[in-house]
Design a protein around this motif. Structure first.
Motif, PDB file in Angstrom:
ATOM      1  N   ILE A 131       4.150   4.529  -7.993  1.00  7.24           N
ATOM      2  CA  ILE A 131       3.826   3.093  -8.021  1.00  7.24           C
ATOM      3  C   ILE A 131       4.599   2.360  -9.112  1.00  7.24           C
ATOM      4  O   ILE A 131       4.348   1.188  -9.361  1.00  7.24           O
ATOM      5  CB  ILE A 131       2.318   2.867  -8.219  1.00  7.24           C
ATOM      6  CG1 ILE A 131       1.840   3.497  -9.535  1.00  7.24           C
ATOM      7  CG2 ILE A 131       1.528   3.412  -7.052  1.00  7.24           C
ATOM      8  CD1 ILE A 131       0.427   3.134  -9.908  1.00  7.24           C
ATOM      9  N   ALA A 132       5.524   3.045  -9.773  1.00  7.95           N
ATOM     10  CA  ALA A 132       6.246   2.426 -10.887  1.00  7.95           C
ATOM     11  C   ALA A 132       7.386   1.546 -10.422  1.00  7.95           C
ATOM     12  O   ALA A 132       7.783   0.612 -11.122  1.00  7.95           O
ATOM     13  CB  ALA A 132       6.787   3.504 -11.827  1.00  7.95           C
ATOM     14  N   ARG A 133       7.919   1.814  -9.230  1.00 15.90           N
ATOM     15  CA  ARG A 133       9.054   1.026  -8.739  1.00 15.90           C
ATOM     16  C   ARG A 133       9.097   1.095  -7.217  1.00 15.90           C
ATOM     17  O   ARG A 133       8.860   2.143  -6.626  1.00 15.90           O
ATOM     18  CB  ARG A 133      10.360   1.547  -9.319  1.00 15.90           C
ATOM     19  CG  ARG A 133      11.611   1.047  -8.610  1.00 15.90           C
ATOM     20  CD  ARG A 133      12.887   1.547  -9.234  1.00 15.90           C
ATOM     21  NE  ARG A 133      13.205   0.808 -10.444  1.00 15.90           N
ATOM     22  CZ  ARG A 133      14.400   0.844 -11.026  1.00 15.90           C
ATOM     23  NH1 ARG A 133      15.360   1.600 -10.534  1.00 15.90           N
ATOM     24  NH2 ARG A 133      14.628   0.135 -12.118  1.00 15.90           N
TER      25      ARG A 133
ATOM     26  N   ASP B  83      13.954  -2.517   4.262  1.00 16.97           N
ATOM     27  CA  ASP B  83      14.658  -1.494   5.033  1.00 16.97           C
ATOM     28  C   ASP B  83      15.026  -0.280   4.194  1.00 16.97           C
ATOM     29  O   ASP B  83      15.595   0.683   4.700  1.00 16.97           O
ATOM     30  CB  ASP B  83      15.919  -2.084   5.677  1.00 16.97           C
ATOM     31  CG  ASP B  83      16.895  -2.653   4.642  1.00 16.97           C
ATOM     32  OD1 ASP B  83      16.521  -2.768   3.463  1.00 16.97           O
ATOM     33  OD2 ASP B  83      18.026  -2.979   5.031  1.00 16.97           O
ATOM     34  N   GLN B  84      14.719  -0.290   2.889  1.00 14.86           N
ATOM     35  CA  GLN B  84      15.032   0.838   2.030  1.00 14.86           C
ATOM     36  C   GLN B  84      13.908   1.858   1.975  1.00 14.86           C
ATOM     37  O   GLN B  84      14.058   2.917   1.383  1.00 14.86           O
ATOM     38  CB  GLN B  84      15.335   0.340   0.606  1.00 14.86           C
ATOM     39  CG  GLN B  84      16.604  -0.486   0.505  1.00 14.86           C
ATOM     40  CD  GLN B  84      17.846   0.322   0.809  1.00 14.86           C
ATOM     41  OE1 GLN B  84      18.083   1.357   0.206  1.00 14.86           O
ATOM     42  NE2 GLN B  84      18.624  -0.153   1.763  1.00 14.86           N
ATOM     43  N   GLU B  85      12.767   1.573   2.590  1.00 19.94           N
ATOM     44  CA  GLU B  85      11.626   2.459   2.529  1.00 19.94           C
ATOM     45  C   GLU B  85      10.960   2.528   3.895  1.00 19.94           C
ATOM     46  O   GLU B  85      11.064   1.608   4.699  1.00 19.94           O
ATOM     47  CB  GLU B  85      10.611   1.962   1.484  1.00 19.94           C
ATOM     48  CG  GLU B  85      11.148   1.978   0.067  1.00 19.94           C
ATOM     49  CD  GLU B  85      10.211   1.286  -0.906  1.00 19.94           C
ATOM     50  OE1 GLU B  85       9.424   0.456  -0.456  1.00 19.94           O
ATOM     51  OE2 GLU B  85      10.282   1.589  -2.104  1.00 19.94           O
TER      52      GLU B  85
ATOM     53  N   VAL C  73       0.855  -1.184   0.000  1.00 21.60           N
ATOM     54  CA  VAL C  73       0.000   0.000   0.000  1.00 21.60           C
ATOM     55  C   VAL C  73       0.890   1.234   0.000  1.00 21.60           C
ATOM     56  O   VAL C  73       1.711   1.414   0.894  1.00 21.60           O
ATOM     57  CB  VAL C  73      -0.936   0.013   1.223  1.00 21.60           C
ATOM     58  CG1 VAL C  73      -1.796   1.271   1.223  1.00 21.60           C
ATOM     59  CG2 VAL C  73      -1.811  -1.235   1.240  1.00 21.60           C
ATOM     60  N   SER C  74       0.728   2.063  -1.028  1.00 26.11           N
ATOM     61  CA  SER C  74       1.530   3.283  -1.155  1.00 26.11           C
ATOM     62  C   SER C  74       0.698   4.468  -0.678  1.00 26.11           C
ATOM     63  O   SER C  74      -0.290   4.840  -1.300  1.00 26.11           O
ATOM     64  CB  SER C  74       1.959   3.481  -2.615  1.00 26.11           C
ATOM     65  OG  SER C  74       2.687   4.678  -2.772  1.00 26.11           O
TER      66      SER C  74
ATOM     67  N   TYR D 132       9.087   7.675  -1.454  1.00 23.58           N
ATOM     68  CA  TYR D 132      10.217   6.767  -1.658  1.00 23.58           C
ATOM     69  C   TYR D 132      10.121   6.084  -3.015  1.00 23.58           C
ATOM     70  O   TYR D 132      11.132   5.823  -3.658  1.00 23.58           O
ATOM     71  CB  TYR D 132      10.270   5.728  -0.525  1.00 23.58           C
ATOM     72  CG  TYR D 132      10.852   6.268   0.747  1.00 23.58           C
ATOM     73  CD1 TYR D 132      12.223   6.204   1.007  1.00 23.58           C
ATOM     74  CD2 TYR D 132      10.043   6.857   1.710  1.00 23.58           C
ATOM     75  CE1 TYR D 132      12.750   6.703   2.178  1.00 23.58           C
ATOM     76  CE2 TYR D 132      10.569   7.368   2.887  1.00 23.58           C
ATOM     77  CZ  TYR D 132      11.925   7.286   3.113  1.00 23.58           C
ATOM     78  OH  TYR D 132      12.461   7.806   4.271  1.00 23.58           O
ATOM     79  N   GLY D 133       8.898   5.784  -3.461  1.00 20.50           N
ATOM     80  CA  GLY D 133       8.740   5.216  -4.793  1.00 20.50           C
ATOM     81  C   GLY D 133       9.145   6.199  -5.871  1.00 20.50           C
ATOM     82  O   GLY D 133       9.788   5.832  -6.864  1.00 20.50           O
TER      83      GLY D 133
END
Length: 363
Positions: free
Chosen positions: A282-284, A290-292, A64-65, A154-155
């Motif tokens: 939402i593309a990547r 732990d990166q987001e 979920v973004s 972050y995305g």
């Protein structure tokens, strides 16, 4: 094979992207976007279910973004290098940053390096638990298992940093990701997301261009840039990267002229996304959690673990049934073989007996 989708629910659109990848990133390969302005959560769930059918996925894992305008994000400079001490300092500062009880929020604090004074720079993101629960419920009722809840900024960073091409490792970049209802103002380097602010002017207002919205938008961009200079570092971005909705070249020229910096458009490549919406967030996503920033509540994590346990039990049960079936098949096959062999022996004995007749009596 496990399938993963990214789900973003904004005021105007529901966006669902099917992502694939086995490396450091998961990249979207297909997308469905539906207008949802004014719809109830139940109707949004129905639209999400139809979107999953269109993407030909069943019971996927969902990321979920959360759109940037749903969160409070602050930059902190804390006088410590110890992670345990930094966590304690963050806890103390939370009450000053948001007017909510700690049990009513979920937050993430990500360390993004040290400043010139040796203090640790922390990007603190805060969202109300009610927001997370609402979006998680919509996604779960559509048949998904919530894997992560992340910040869309972050995305955007993950997508755009590959196109930044810094000439100097110290270069920083300004990203303006324009969605239908808001714009995500992001400052980033190739290694970290440094600053983000939501501007409450989006593509729909910019396209209509009523009541002098363009000067207001530029004033918000300049104010956001000054906030970054005052809070973080007085360093000019090497380039401005614009993404999301195509709102016309006039805006890009205005930004280039007002900020005296090169501007480049990063075109989205996901079909099915309306022109007034952004697909950048939402593309990547990173394949590493732990990166987001992750905002999964304990209750959501428990439901995910329960769902995973149920799937494992179903698989184990199926395997047990298969092995038992094979075992019973082998057992009854052997019994059948022995019974068949005994029948043949008896038939042979009867045949021999008939052939010999009463030979013993004649002898």
């Amino acid at each position: 094979m496990k399938q993963t989708v990214i789900v973003q629910i904004t005021e105007s659109f529901l966006k669902v992207a099917l992502v694939r990848g086995n490396g450091a990133f998961l990249d979207a390969s297909a997308c469905v976007a539906e207008p949802i302005r004014g719809l109830s959560d139940a109707l949004i769930t129905e639209k999400l279910g139809r979107a999953l059918k269109d993407l030909k996925v069943r019971q996927p894992m969902a990321v979920v973004s959360l759109s940037r305008n749903m969160l409070t994000v602050r930059n902190l400079h804390l006088p410590s290098q110890q992670e345990s001490e930094i966590r304690q300092m963050v806890d103390l500062k939370l009450a000053r940053i948001v007017p909510y009880k700690k049990e009513d929020i979920v937050f993430h604090s990500g360390m993004v390096g040290a400043d010139d004074s040796g203090y640790t720079r922390v990007l603190l993101s805060v969202v109300k638990t009610d927001v997370v629960r609402r979006y998680a419920a919509i996604v779960e009722h559509a048949g998904c298992v919530v894997e992560r809840v992340v910040l869309s900024s972050y995305g955007v960073w993950q997508k755009l940093k590959g196109t930044a091409a810094p000439q100097d490792p110290a270069d920083i970049f300004l990203a303006l990701d324009i969605d239908a209802d808001f714009t995500d103002f992001i400052i980033f380097s190739s290694s970290a997301l440094l600053f983000t602010r939501s501007i409450n002017i989006g593509a729909q207002a910019l396209i209509e261009n009523k009541d002098g919205v363009l000067p207001k938008f530029m004033a918000e961009v300049k104010q956001s840039l000054m906030m970054f200079y005052n809070e973080e570092m007085n360093r000019k971005p090497a380039r401005v990267l614009m993404s999301g909705a195509r709102v016309g070249e006039a805006l890009a020229r205005r930004i280039a002229a007002d900020l005296a910096v090169d501007v480049a458009w990063v075109q989205g490549d996901l079909p099915g996304v309306p022109e007034e919406a952004s697909d950048t967030g939402i593309a990547r996503i990173s394949a590493r959690e732990d990166q987001e920033a992750d905002f999964v509540l304990t209750e959501i994590q428990e439901r995910k673990n329960l769902s995973r346990t149920v799937r494992e039990l179903v698989l184990l049960g199926g395997l047990c049934v298969y092995l038992l079936t094979i075992g019973y098949g082998f057992y009854w096959g052997r019994v059948y073989y022995q019974q068949n062999y005994l029948t043949k022996v008896r038939e042979k004995h009867a045949e021999v007996t008939r052939t010999l007749g009463d030979l013993p009596q004649k002898l």
